[in-house]
Motif scaffolding. Structure first.
Motif, PDB file in Angstrom:
ATOM      1  N   SER A 152      62.036  96.205 -30.940  1.00 32.08           N
ATOM      2  CA  SER A 152      61.382  97.003 -30.277  1.00 32.08           C
ATOM      3  C   SER A 152      61.209  96.406 -28.268  1.00 32.08           C
ATOM      4  N   ASP A 153      61.191  97.170 -27.212  1.00 33.47           N
ATOM      5  CA  ASP A 153      60.994  97.223 -26.591  1.00 33.47           C
ATOM      6  C   ASP A 153      61.456  96.015 -25.573  1.00 33.47           C
ATOM      7  N   PRO A 154      60.207  95.257 -25.910  1.00 33.37           N
ATOM      8  CA  PRO A 154      59.464  93.324 -25.511  1.00 33.37           C
ATOM      9  C   PRO A 154      61.118  92.456 -26.032  1.00 33.37           C
ATOM     10  N   GLU A 155      61.286  92.598 -27.276  1.00 31.04           N
ATOM     11  CA  GLU A 155      62.494  92.027 -27.871  1.00 31.04           C
ATOM     12  C   GLU A 155      64.014  91.713 -27.428  1.00 31.04           C
ATOM     13  N   GLU A 156      63.768  93.392 -27.002  1.00 30.00           N
ATOM     14  CA  GLU A 156      65.502  93.628 -26.549  1.00 30.00           C
ATOM     15  C   GLU A 156      65.390  93.022 -24.480  1.00 30.00           C
ATOM     16  N   GLU A 157      63.679  93.160 -23.912  1.00 32.47           N
ATOM     17  CA  GLU A 157      63.777  92.585 -22.441  1.00 32.47           C
ATOM     18  C   GLU A 157      64.365  90.729 -23.151  1.00 32.47           C
ATOM     19  N   GLU A 158      63.408  90.448 -24.014  1.00 33.65           N
ATOM     20  CA  GLU A 158      63.383  89.390 -23.709  1.00 33.65           C
ATOM     21  C   GLU A 158      65.026  88.534 -24.172  1.00 33.65           C
ATOM     22  N   ALA A 159      65.983  89.145 -25.198  1.00 33.31           N
ATOM     23  CA  ALA A 159      66.608  88.685 -25.337  1.00 33.31           C
ATOM     24  C   ALA A 159      67.888  89.408 -24.385  1.00 33.31           C
ATOM     25  N   LYS A 213      67.509  89.191 -20.798  1.00 30.28           N
ATOM     26  CA  LYS A 213      66.517  87.145 -20.202  1.00 30.28           C
ATOM     27  C   LYS A 213      66.937  86.128 -21.136  1.00 30.28           C
ATOM     28  N   LEU A 214      67.133  85.971 -22.153  1.00 27.96           N
ATOM     29  CA  LEU A 214      67.502  84.751 -22.289  1.00 27.96           C
ATOM     30  C   LEU A 214      69.373  84.811 -21.933  1.00 27.96           C
ATOM     31  N   SER A 215      70.329  85.488 -22.500  1.00 28.89           N
ATOM     32  CA  SER A 215      71.872  86.373 -22.092  1.00 28.89           C
ATOM     33  C   SER A 215      72.227  86.424 -20.673  1.00 28.89           C
ATOM     34  N   ALA A 216      70.704  86.027 -19.983  1.00 29.99           N
ATOM     35  CA  ALA A 216      71.011  85.729 -18.336  1.00 29.99           C
ATOM     36  C   ALA A 216      71.292  84.742 -18.262  1.00 29.99           C
ATOM     37  N   ILE A 217      70.145  83.634 -19.245  1.00 30.78           N
ATOM     38  CA  ILE A 217      70.490  82.443 -18.911  1.00 30.78           C
ATOM     39  C   ILE A 217      71.296  81.956 -19.500  1.00 30.78           C
ATOM     40  N   PHE A 218      71.985  82.212 -20.168  1.00 31.37           N
ATOM     41  CA  PHE A 218      73.348  81.846 -21.462  1.00 31.37           C
ATOM     42  C   PHE A 218      74.499  82.095 -20.611  1.00 31.37           C
ATOM     43  N   GLY A 219      74.630  83.540 -19.935  1.00 29.96           N
ATOM     44  CA  GLY A 219      75.672  83.489 -19.161  1.00 29.96           C
ATOM     45  C   GLY A 219      75.596  82.741 -17.651  1.00 29.96           C
ATOM     46  N   THR A 220      74.608  82.297 -17.349  1.00 28.66           N
ATOM     47  CA  THR A 220      74.649  81.630 -15.910  1.00 28.66           C
ATOM     48  C   THR A 220      75.390  80.514 -16.728  1.00 28.66           C
ATOM     49  N   VAL A 221      75.291  80.091 -17.124  1.00 28.90           N
ATOM     50  CA  VAL A 221      75.372  78.742 -17.450  1.00 28.90           C
ATOM     51  C   VAL A 221      76.725  78.616 -18.195  1.00 28.90           C
ATOM     52  N   ALA A 277      71.700  83.218 -32.839  1.00 28.04           N
ATOM     53  CA  ALA A 277      70.621  83.992 -33.242  1.00 28.04           C
ATOM     54  C   ALA A 277      69.507  83.983 -31.635  1.00 28.04           C
ATOM     55  N   GLY A 278      68.876  83.501 -31.011  1.00 24.94           N
ATOM     56  CA  GLY A 278      67.904  83.443 -30.060  1.00 24.94           C
ATOM     57  C   GLY A 278      67.570  81.481 -30.230  1.00 24.94           C
ATOM     58  N   VAL A 279      66.022  81.348 -28.954  1.00 30.08           N
ATOM     59  CA  VAL A 279      65.769  80.349 -29.086  1.00 30.08           C
ATOM     60  C   VAL A 279      64.716  79.780 -29.165  1.00 30.08           C
TER      61      VAL A 279
END
Length: 578
Positions: free
Chosen positions: A147-154, A156-164, A508-510
């Motif tokens: 669903s769209d919320p899951e894609e949006e949450e993914a 957000k997590l990719s932005a944090i992981f990519g920053t580090v 796979a996620g957090v």
């Protein structure tokens, strides 16, 4: 408004200083990367961060202050840290400090440039910087059902992981280096946790351990093969023998792992590592098999049992043909056709046994040299075994082809004559059945031929059924061998080992665990990495193989067997069957 602050747990014991990280405005999140502790010059910090931004393309800046009251208890220090917000001018200015004897830290924000400052709800998230740095966040496999919320949450997590992950240059300097800027991050935990070691492992890649001889072979062999295999007999054998196919497949793997081209992303790096480990395990198993074969003269014992086994199979086929030439299961067969077919197949068995006995003095020497090929890998040895089975059962294949062609001819003849009785015919140009009028002579000849073919069909069908079952038995044995070869070729061993030993590397996620929740204080969470399941690891990193996949359904396969059409097990994916 909710403000999320991602704080590395490795910086909990850092000296007082300023927080360096990235502000993600669309998520109202701050990802803390390191702590710059005293003494420092603000101009040098700005210059260093600008250099980091140019290299990493990450907007790193000073986002707040860090106060460790255990080490610094003067009230003037907290005032000085607040004044740093005017120098670096980040809005909002995040302040993290120790709360007395509590093991957690308090977090607040300071908005100097806002006329109407609003009190924000703060969520302080602790994360393991080393694991986040080295992990690779995988997108959901089934994106159609997400669903769209899951894609949006993914995202957000990719932005944090990519920053580090992209802030590699920032982790090259720590508090033990001699320089104007002293940083505290996860590299400061110890030498074994050094990011430089991990980056060297990733940069080197598994292909660097391959010798220069392998690289030279990978460059020379393709040119030689392209020249030699243009000739018809060699090209035919190369496409039909599974050993040649497996050698070509392993040659492509050798080219991949010995290539000097750097992997562009994590997927290519994992594929290269999986290929290298698969090739290494394959060769190791092949050497173990070769050492077992050459102990206690097992090659000689195998050669001695091969000729009696071939004679035993030939005797079994002769007894089967003798049974078919009589009255099998009480069925009444056409005796003339039965005798002709039986003697025809018996003669082929006699020729085959004569050929095997002619080759018997050389079988041990052939097996001795074939055993040496196991050093190329267990899959090559298994493919050679499959080809040997195909050669030893070539007479069964010939029987199957003869019986299938004869049966197919009668089936199509009967279907054509059946259309003649109904006043139909097959239009070759339009590929359809059209109406047609026949005269009396044509109907008489058609009736005569139909009767002959119909009464001869049971005899032919019985021979076709028996030899098809024998052929299917051989194909099943070869199929099991090729399934084992495909398993070794396609199994991502490196990814599975990585999932077993360092599960955080394949994320796979957090998940978030609540550490402390009190009214009037920031919510404190611990971010933990959810590793990929083993099934997802195999599905995502499975290596492609050369072997065929069933392109026909069971209905289509049964239809071909009923009509007598030949089924070639060596047809590969993408090829057309005749």
């Amino acid at each position: 408004m909710v403000l999320k602050v991602f704080f590395p747990s490795c910086c909990s014991s850092a000296e007082s200083g300023i927080l360096v990280g990235r502000w993600i405005s669309e998520q109202r999140s701050a990802v803390i990367l390191a702590v710059v502790h005293f003494p420092f010059i603000p101009a040098q910090v700005k210059q260093y961060l600008s250099q980091v931004q140019q290299v990493t393309k990450v907007s790193v800046s000073v986002v707040g202050s860090w106060s460790n009251s255990k080490q610094e208890r003067e009230e003037s220090l907290s005032e000085f840290l607040e004044d740093l917000g005017t120098i670096f001018s980040h809005e909002p200015w995040i302040q993290i400090s120790k709360e007395g004897d509590s093991k957690f830290w308090s977090c607040s924000t300071l908005q100097r440039h806002s006329d109407n400052p609003k009190k924000e709800e703060i969520i302080l998230v602790y994360y393991d910087q080393r694991k986040v740095m080295l992990s690779h966040l995988h997108p959901p496999l089934d994106t159609s059902s997400s669903s769209d919320p899951e894609e949006e949450e993914a995202s957000k997590l990719s932005a944090i992981f990519g920053t580090v992950a992209r802030s590699k240059m920032l982790f090259m300097t720590d508090r033990y280096d001699d320089g104007p800027i002293k940083l505290t991050h996860w590299q400061s935990d110890g030498v074994e946790a050094s990011i430089i070691v991990e980056l060297m492992k990733q940069a080197s890649g598994p292909g660097c351990s391959v010798s220069m001889a392998a690289e030279g072979l990978s460059l020379v062999f393709p040119w030689c093969f392209c020249r030699v295999l243009n000739f018809w007999p060699l090209s035919f054998l190369w496409s039909k023998l599974s050993t040649c196919e497996q050698l070509g497949h392993r040659l492509q793997h050798l080219q991949v792992i010995s290539s000097n081209k750097k992997a562009q992303n994590q997927t290519q790096l994992m594929r290269k590592a999986n290929i290298f480990v698969s090739l290494l395990v394959d060769v190791a198993l092949g050497i173990l098999l070769m050492s077992w074969l050459y102990r206690k003269n097992r090659i000689g014992h195998l050669a001695d049992t091969l000729i009696p086994a071939a004679d035993h199979v030939a005797e079994g086929l002769q007894d089967l043909l003798q049974w078919l030439m009589g009255a099998p299961a009480g069925l009444k067969m056409n005796r003339a056709l039965d005798q002709v077919l039986g003697r025809f197949f018996l003669y082929h068995i006699h020729l085959w046994i004569s050929y095997i006995h002619l080759m018997s003095p050389f079988i041990e020497m052939i097996l001795w040299y074939v055993g040496l090929s196991a050093c190329l890998g267990l899959t090559v040895a298994l493919c050679i075994l499959s080809d040997i089975i195909a050669l030893l059962t070539f007479h069964i294949y010939c029987f199957y082809v003869y019986g299938a062609r004869l049966y197919c001819l009668k089936i199509y003849g009967l279907s054509s004559l059946w259309r003649l009785f109904r006043g139909k015919k097959w239009n070759v140009l339009r590929q359809r059945v059209d109406s047609c009028s026949y005269d009396l002579d044509q109907l008489f000849i058609g009736t005569l031929l139909f009767t002959i073919l119909l009464f001869l069909l049971p005899t032919t069908a019985l021979y076709y059924l028996v030899f098809t079952l024998l052929r299917l038995l051989v194909v099943v044995v070869q199929g099991l061998i090729h399934l084992l070869v495909d398993l070794i070729d396609s199994l991502p061993l490196y990814s599975i080992i990585l999932r077993l030993c360092r599960s955080y590397r394949l994320a796979a996620g957090v998940k978030f665990r609540v550490l402390e929740q009190q009214e009037g204080k920031p919510l404190r969470l611990l971010m933990q990495i959810n590793p990929l399941s083993y099934g997802s690891v195999v599905q995502m990193y499975r290596l492609p193989t050369y072997s065929c996949y069933p392109k026909d359904s069971w209905t289509s396969l049964c239809k071909k067997l009923f009509l007598g059409e030949l089924i070639y097990p060596w047809k590969h994916k993408g090829e057309k069957q005749d």
